[in-house]
Design a protein around this motif. Structure first.
Motif, PDB file in Angstrom:
ATOM      1  N   VAL A 162       0.852  -1.193  -0.077  1.00 59.91           N
ATOM      2  CA  VAL A 162       0.047   0.059   0.115  1.00 59.91           C
ATOM      3  C   VAL A 162       1.002   1.321   0.042  1.00 59.91           C
ATOM      4  O   VAL A 162       1.694   1.329   0.994  1.00 59.91           O
ATOM      5  CB  VAL A 162      -0.923  -0.056   1.055  1.00 59.91           C
ATOM      6  N   ARG A 163       0.602   2.040  -0.904  1.00 61.14           N
ATOM      7  CA  ARG A 163       1.397   3.413  -1.135  1.00 61.14           C
ATOM      8  C   ARG A 163       1.050   4.099   0.191  1.00 61.14           C
ATOM      9  O   ARG A 163      -0.020   4.392   0.640  1.00 61.14           O
ATOM     10  CB  ARG A 163       1.006   4.200  -2.242  1.00 61.14           C
ATOM     11  N   SER A 164       2.479   4.804   0.821  1.00 61.09           N
ATOM     12  CA  SER A 164       2.155   5.382   2.258  1.00 61.09           C
ATOM     13  C   SER A 164       2.849   6.786   1.853  1.00 61.09           C
ATOM     14  O   SER A 164       3.701   6.962   1.221  1.00 61.09           O
ATOM     15  CB  SER A 164       2.785   4.674   3.333  1.00 61.09           C
ATOM     16  N   GLN A 165       2.216   8.078   2.362  1.00 61.65           N
ATOM     17  CA  GLN A 165       2.628   9.155   2.298  1.00 61.65           C
ATOM     18  C   GLN A 165       3.078   9.762   3.725  1.00 61.65           C
ATOM     19  O   GLN A 165       3.074  10.938   3.980  1.00 61.65           O
ATOM     20  CB  GLN A 165       1.837   9.930   1.297  1.00 61.65           C
ATOM     21  N   SER A 166       3.007   8.862   4.608  1.00 60.41           N
ATOM     22  CA  SER A 166       3.164   9.217   6.025  1.00 60.41           C
ATOM     23  C   SER A 166       4.562   9.766   6.257  1.00 60.41           C
ATOM     24  O   SER A 166       5.448   9.532   5.681  1.00 60.41           O
ATOM     25  CB  SER A 166       3.117   8.170   7.089  1.00 60.41           C
ATOM     26  N   LEU A 167       4.652  10.969   7.159  1.00 62.48           N
ATOM     27  CA  LEU A 167       5.824  11.541   7.526  1.00 62.48           C
ATOM     28  C   LEU A 167       6.546  10.762   8.278  1.00 62.48           C
ATOM     29  O   LEU A 167       7.883  11.118   8.585  1.00 62.48           O
ATOM     30  CB  LEU A 167       5.488  12.880   8.393  1.00 62.48           C
ATOM     31  N   LEU A 168       6.165   9.651   8.993  1.00 60.04           N
ATOM     32  CA  LEU A 168       6.916   8.796   9.644  1.00 60.04           C
ATOM     33  C   LEU A 168       7.910   7.751   9.099  1.00 60.04           C
ATOM     34  O   LEU A 168       8.818   7.381   9.280  1.00 60.04           O
ATOM     35  CB  LEU A 168       6.015   7.740  10.441  1.00 60.04           C
ATOM     36  N   LEU A 169       7.566   7.872   7.570  1.00 65.44           N
ATOM     37  CA  LEU A 169       8.642   7.046   6.603  1.00 65.44           C
ATOM     38  C   LEU A 169       9.973   7.829   6.418  1.00 65.44           C
ATOM     39  O   LEU A 169      11.131   6.860   6.703  1.00 65.44           O
ATOM     40  CB  LEU A 169       7.909   7.011   5.089  1.00 65.44           C
ATOM     41  N   TYR A 170      10.033   8.992   6.266  1.00 64.03           N
ATOM     42  CA  TYR A 170      11.764   9.411   6.078  1.00 64.03           C
ATOM     43  C   TYR A 170      11.690  10.656   7.089  1.00 64.03           C
ATOM     44  O   TYR A 170      11.720  11.820   6.566  1.00 64.03           O
ATOM     45  CB  TYR A 170      11.758   9.808   4.824  1.00 64.03           C
ATOM     46  N   PRO A 171      11.738  10.517   8.324  1.00 58.00           N
ATOM     47  CA  PRO A 171      11.655  11.652   9.170  1.00 58.00           C
ATOM     48  C   PRO A 171      13.248  11.992   9.063  1.00 58.00           C
ATOM     49  O   PRO A 171      14.164  11.333   8.983  1.00 58.00           O
ATOM     50  CB  PRO A 171      11.436  11.099  10.538  1.00 58.00           C
ATOM     51  N   ALA A 172      13.422  13.250   9.179  1.00 58.16           N
ATOM     52  CA  ALA A 172      14.806  14.034   9.425  1.00 58.16           C
ATOM     53  C   ALA A 172      14.607  14.973  10.666  1.00 58.16           C
ATOM     54  O   ALA A 172      14.068  15.976  10.504  1.00 58.16           O
ATOM     55  CB  ALA A 172      15.231  14.543   8.303  1.00 58.16           C
ATOM     56  N   ASP A 173      14.869  14.497  11.881  1.00 61.49           N
ATOM     57  CA  ASP A 173      15.018  15.228  13.167  1.00 61.49           C
ATOM     58  C   ASP A 173      16.002  15.820  13.663  1.00 61.49           C
ATOM     59  O   ASP A 173      16.683  15.054  13.853  1.00 61.49           O
ATOM     60  CB  ASP A 173      13.873  14.571  14.113  1.00 61.49           C
ATOM     61  N   PHE A 174      16.346  16.842  14.088  1.00 61.38           N
ATOM     62  CA  PHE A 174      17.609  17.411  14.758  1.00 61.38           C
ATOM     63  C   PHE A 174      17.081  18.611  15.855  1.00 61.38           C
ATOM     64  O   PHE A 174      16.131  19.163  15.732  1.00 61.38           O
ATOM     65  CB  PHE A 174      18.334  17.932  13.569  1.00 61.38           C
ATOM     66  N   SER A 175      17.834  18.172  16.720  1.00 59.22           N
ATOM     67  CA  SER A 175      17.665  19.167  17.892  1.00 59.22           C
ATOM     68  C   SER A 175      18.922  19.635  18.712  1.00 59.22           C
ATOM     69  O   SER A 175      20.012  18.890  18.592  1.00 59.22           O
ATOM     70  CB  SER A 175      16.756  18.729  18.988  1.00 59.22           C
ATOM     71  N   PHE A 176      19.042  20.810  19.632  1.00 57.76           N
ATOM     72  CA  PHE A 176      20.084  20.919  20.447  1.00 57.76           C
ATOM     73  C   PHE A 176      19.553  21.461  21.770  1.00 57.76           C
ATOM     74  O   PHE A 176      18.097  21.927  21.654  1.00 57.76           O
ATOM     75  CB  PHE A 176      21.233  21.754  19.870  1.00 57.76           C
ATOM     76  N   GLU A 177      20.020  21.367  22.743  1.00 56.95           N
ATOM     77  CA  GLU A 177      19.546  21.718  24.135  1.00 56.95           C
ATOM     78  C   GLU A 177      20.794  22.150  25.025  1.00 56.95           C
ATOM     79  O   GLU A 177      21.919  21.569  24.697  1.00 56.95           O
ATOM     80  CB  GLU A 177      18.459  20.950  24.771  1.00 56.95           C
ATOM     81  N   ALA A 178      20.465  22.599  26.260  1.00 55.60           N
ATOM     82  CA  ALA A 178      21.520  22.666  27.224  1.00 55.60           C
ATOM     83  C   ALA A 178      22.862  23.396  26.896  1.00 55.60           C
ATOM     84  O   ALA A 178      23.870  22.941  26.955  1.00 55.60           O
ATOM     85  CB  ALA A 178      21.931  21.363  27.779  1.00 55.60           C
ATOM     86  N   LEU A 179      22.492  24.596  26.135  1.00 57.75           N
ATOM     87  CA  LEU A 179      23.720  25.473  25.708  1.00 57.75           C
ATOM     88  C   LEU A 179      24.421  25.868  26.878  1.00 57.75           C
ATOM     89  O   LEU A 179      24.037  26.498  27.740  1.00 57.75           O
ATOM     90  CB  LEU A 179      22.926  26.565  24.884  1.00 57.75           C
ATOM     91  N   THR A 180      25.576  25.666  26.939  1.00 53.51           N
ATOM     92  CA  THR A 180      26.589  26.106  27.810  1.00 53.51           C
ATOM     93  C   THR A 180      27.354  27.431  27.521  1.00 53.51           C
ATOM     94  O   THR A 180      26.938  27.803  26.456  1.00 53.51           O
ATOM     95  CB  THR A 180      28.130  25.053  28.051  1.00 53.51           C
ATOM     96  N   GLU A 181      28.106  28.044  28.703  1.00 56.92           N
ATOM     97  CA  GLU A 181      28.539  29.320  28.299  1.00 56.92           C
ATOM     98  C   GLU A 181      29.871  29.242  27.382  1.00 56.92           C
ATOM     99  O   GLU A 181      29.918  30.290  26.433  1.00 56.92           O
ATOM    100  CB  GLU A 181      29.165  29.914  29.762  1.00 56.92           C
ATOM    101  N   ASP A 182      30.114  28.083  26.973  1.00 64.75           N
ATOM    102  CA  ASP A 182      31.253  27.976  26.027  1.00 64.75           C
ATOM    103  C   ASP A 182      30.637  27.542  24.617  1.00 64.75           C
ATOM    104  O   ASP A 182      31.139  27.625  23.663  1.00 64.75           O
ATOM    105  CB  ASP A 182      31.899  26.604  26.324  1.00 64.75           C
TER     106      ASP A 182
END
Length: 142
Positions: free
Chosen positions: A44-64
């Motif tokens: 079955v053809r699927s167009q779900s965003l779950l197939l090819y996710p590309a997720d990126f994040s950052f957190e806890a930025l230090t003073e450096d």
């Protein structure tokens, strides 16, 4: 410049390097992309965003200027080795997993997760270079 303004500016630049739109929630800057690749699951053809996710994040930025950076991406089978080789050229990167999520998909999709502690823009530049190894580079924002 206060810490929030600096975080917001870095988040915006992070998203620009990755080619997406930034979202900030609970002190985490996230960029979510996907690729539109004709794929079937159980025939079955699927167009779900779950197939090819590309997720990126950052957190806890230090003073450096360093942060915890996380990435996850769905790759075609033939893209795995070139993409991972490019990611691991950055000595700060750690590969977390390589796995499948679905059964009976065509083409075969594999998912990798990676992470680093480094300036977020360095992480984004490494990921952007790795994007160039992909057979299909039609990213869209989510």
């Amino acid at each position: 410049m206060n810490t929030n303004q600096n975080f917001n500016q870095i988040c915006k630049a992070f998203a620009e390097v990755l080619g997406g739109e930034p979202t900030i929630k609970n002190g985490v800057c996230t960029v979510i992309l996907s690729r539109d690749i004709a794929t079937t699951i159980q025939g079955v053809r699927s167009q779900s965003l779950l197939l090819y996710p590309a997720d990126f994040s950052f957190e806890a930025l230090t003073e450096d200027g360093e942060a915890l950076n996380l990435g996850a991406i769905g790759l075609l089978q033939g893209e795995v080795t070139p993409f991972i080789k490019e990611i691991l050229k950055d000595e700060n990167m750690e590969l977390g997993t390589l796995s499948n999520h679905w059964l009976y998909e065509d083409p075969r999709i594999l998912y990798t997760h990676f992470q680093s502690i480094q300036p977020p823009l360095d992480f984004a530049e490494t990921v952007s270079r790795a994007f160039k190894t992909l057979q299909i580079q039609n990213f869209m924002t989510c």
